[in-house]
Design a protein around this motif. Structure first.
Motif, PDB file in Angstrom:
ATOM      1  N   UNK A  16       0.807  -1.209   0.000  1.00  0.00           N
ATOM      2  CA  UNK A  16       0.000   0.000   0.000  1.00  0.00           C
ATOM      3  C   UNK A  16       0.842   1.261   0.000  1.00  0.00           C
ATOM      4  N   UNK A  17       1.871   1.273   0.811  1.00  0.00           N
ATOM      5  CA  UNK A  17       2.796   2.411   0.833  1.00  0.00           C
ATOM      6  C   UNK A  17       3.467   2.568  -0.523  1.00  0.00           C
ATOM      7  N   UNK A  18       3.894   1.458  -1.122  1.00  0.00           N
ATOM      8  CA  UNK A  18       4.541   1.518  -2.429  1.00  0.00           C
ATOM      9  C   UNK A  18       3.625   2.063  -3.509  1.00  0.00           C
ATOM     10  N   UNK A  21       3.244   5.906  -3.006  1.00  0.00           N
ATOM     11  CA  UNK A  21       4.395   6.666  -3.491  1.00  0.00           C
ATOM     12  C   UNK A  21       4.414   6.728  -5.015  1.00  0.00           C
ATOM     13  N   UNK A  22       4.076   5.637  -5.665  1.00  0.00           N
ATOM     14  CA  UNK A  22       4.050   5.608  -7.129  1.00  0.00           C
ATOM     15  C   UNK A  22       2.997   6.562  -7.678  1.00  0.00           C
ATOM     16  N   UNK A  23       1.772   6.477  -7.141  1.00  0.00           N
ATOM     17  CA  UNK A  23       0.693   7.321  -7.655  1.00  0.00           C
ATOM     18  C   UNK A  23       0.931   8.793  -7.345  1.00  0.00           C
ATOM     19  N   UNK A 224      -0.497  -0.935 -10.167  1.00  0.00           N
ATOM     20  CA  UNK A 224      -0.679   0.380 -10.770  1.00  0.00           C
ATOM     21  C   UNK A 224      -1.116   0.248 -12.224  1.00  0.00           C
ATOM     22  N   UNK A 225      -0.637  -0.755 -12.906  1.00  0.00           N
ATOM     23  CA  UNK A 225      -1.073  -0.975 -14.295  1.00  0.00           C
ATOM     24  C   UNK A 225      -2.592  -1.148 -14.370  1.00  0.00           C
TER      25      UNK A 225
END
Length: 270
Positions: A16-18, A21-23, A224-225
Motif C-alpha cells: 500500500x505504501x509503495x 508513493x508511485x501514484x 498500478x497498471x
C-alpha cells in the motif's frame, strides 16, 4: 492523471505504501487509509515529501470493525468530490500465531472479515462516488494463495489455521470481484483483482515465518497498471497473476458457490 483521486487501503506499509508513493509521483490526489494514526501520519508526510505536487489526505479506520468501515466511507463521500479509483489492499495475513483463531469486532473470523467483508462493504458504500466519477476502477489485491471455501465451516470454527483462513478469504474476495463486476457492467466502474507478486518483502510474510522472494516494487507495478493502463479501461471481472490475465481457483467460476457466498455476505453485513 493530475485530476485523479485514488483511495488506497492499508497504505501505511508494504504494498500500500509503495502504491501510494508511485501514484503520488504522478500527481493528483492520493487518499491513504490506515488503522494506526501515528503510522498513517508518518506515511502521509513521507508521500508529501517525495511528491510535493500531489495532494494527500488520510482516513483512519480499523477494517476489523464494519461500523468503522461504514463510517470511513461516509466521511469520504462527504469530503471527496470525486473518486476515480479504489485499491482494496489492506490485509490480515496468516499471523504470527497461525493456530490462534481471531475474531472481528462483529464476531466473524478475522481474515474473512478484513480480507473479504470489509473491502466489499467499502466498495459498495463508495459506489455512488465511484459511479459519479466514472470511468472509475476498483482493484482488489488478492493472492495466488487460494483455497476452496467450505460453506459448512466458513468461519473455520473447526480445523483453524491462519494461512488456510487467509487463502479462503482471498478466494472470497475474488468471487465477490466477479459478482460486483457483473453487477456494475455498463456503469463505467470496472472491478478487477490480482495476485501482485510472490512472497513480497512485507511484514505479513515475515510475521508468518516465510522468506520473502520478491521486492515490494514487483507488486506495485502490476497493481498500478490495473489502475492506469488505458488499454484496460473497459476490462472488468478479471483475475490477473501480476500482468497476466489468468484463471483463478475453480470455485471462483462455480455460480452456485458464488451465489452462496454473496447471500452469506449480505447476511453478515446486514
Amino acid at each position: 492523471m493530475n485530476q485523479r483521486t485514488t483511495l488506497i487501503t492499508g497504505a501505511t506499509q508494504g504494498l500500500g505504501r509503495g502504491i501510494a508513493l508511485d501514484l503520488a509521483a504522478r500527481g493528483g490526489t492520493v487518499l491513504l487509509h490506515g488503522r494506526d494514526r501515528d503510522r498513517l501520519d508518518s506515511v502521509a508526510a513521507e508521500v508529501r515529501a517525495a511528491a510535493p505536487g500531489a495532494t494527500v489526505r488520510t482516513y483512519l479506520a480499523d477494517l476489523a470493525d464494519l461500523d468503522q468501515v461504514h463510517a470511513m466511507a461516509a466521511r469520504i463521500r462527504e469530503a471527496e468530490p470525486r473518486l476515480d479509483a479504489l485499491v482494496n489492499n489492506a490485509v490480515a495475513g496468516g499471523g504470527a500465531e497461525p493456530l490462534r483463531r481471531e475474531l472481528s469486532r462483529q464476531g466473524h473470523e478475522l481474515r474473512f472479515a478484513v480480507n473479504h467483508l470489509a473491502p466489499y462493504v467499502l466498495t459498495r458504500d463508495l459506489l455512488p462516488t465511484l459511479t459519479a466519477s466514472a470511468p472509475a476502477r476498483v482493484v482488489n489485491v488478492a493472492s495466488i494463495g487460494q483455497e476452496a471455501i467450505d460453506f459448512d465451516n466458513v468461519m473455520l470454527e473447526r480445523e483453524y489455521e491462519g494461512l488456510r483462513a487467509y487463502c479462503r478469504s482471498k478466494l472470497a474476495m475474488i468471487m465477490a470481484t466477479f459478482e460486483l463486476a457483473a453487477e456494475l457492467d455498463g456503469t463505467g466502474v470496472t472491478v478487477n483483482t490480482l495476485h501482485p507478486a510472490h512472497l513480497m518483502d512485507t511484514n505479513g510474510v515475515r510475521e508468518y515465518g516465510l522468506t520473502p522472494a520478491t521486492s515490494i516494487d514487483e507488486g506495485v507495478r502490476p497493481t498500478v497498471r490495473l489502475l492506469m493502463d488505458p488499454d484496460l479501461e473497459s476490462t472488468t471481472g478479471r483475475y490477473f497473476n501480476q500482468f497476466t490475465d489468468t484463471r483463478a481457483h475453480n470455485q471462483a467460476y462455480d455460480t452456485d458457490a458464488r451465489e452462496r457466498l454473496m447471500n452469506l455476505t449480505r447476511t453478515l453485513i446486514g
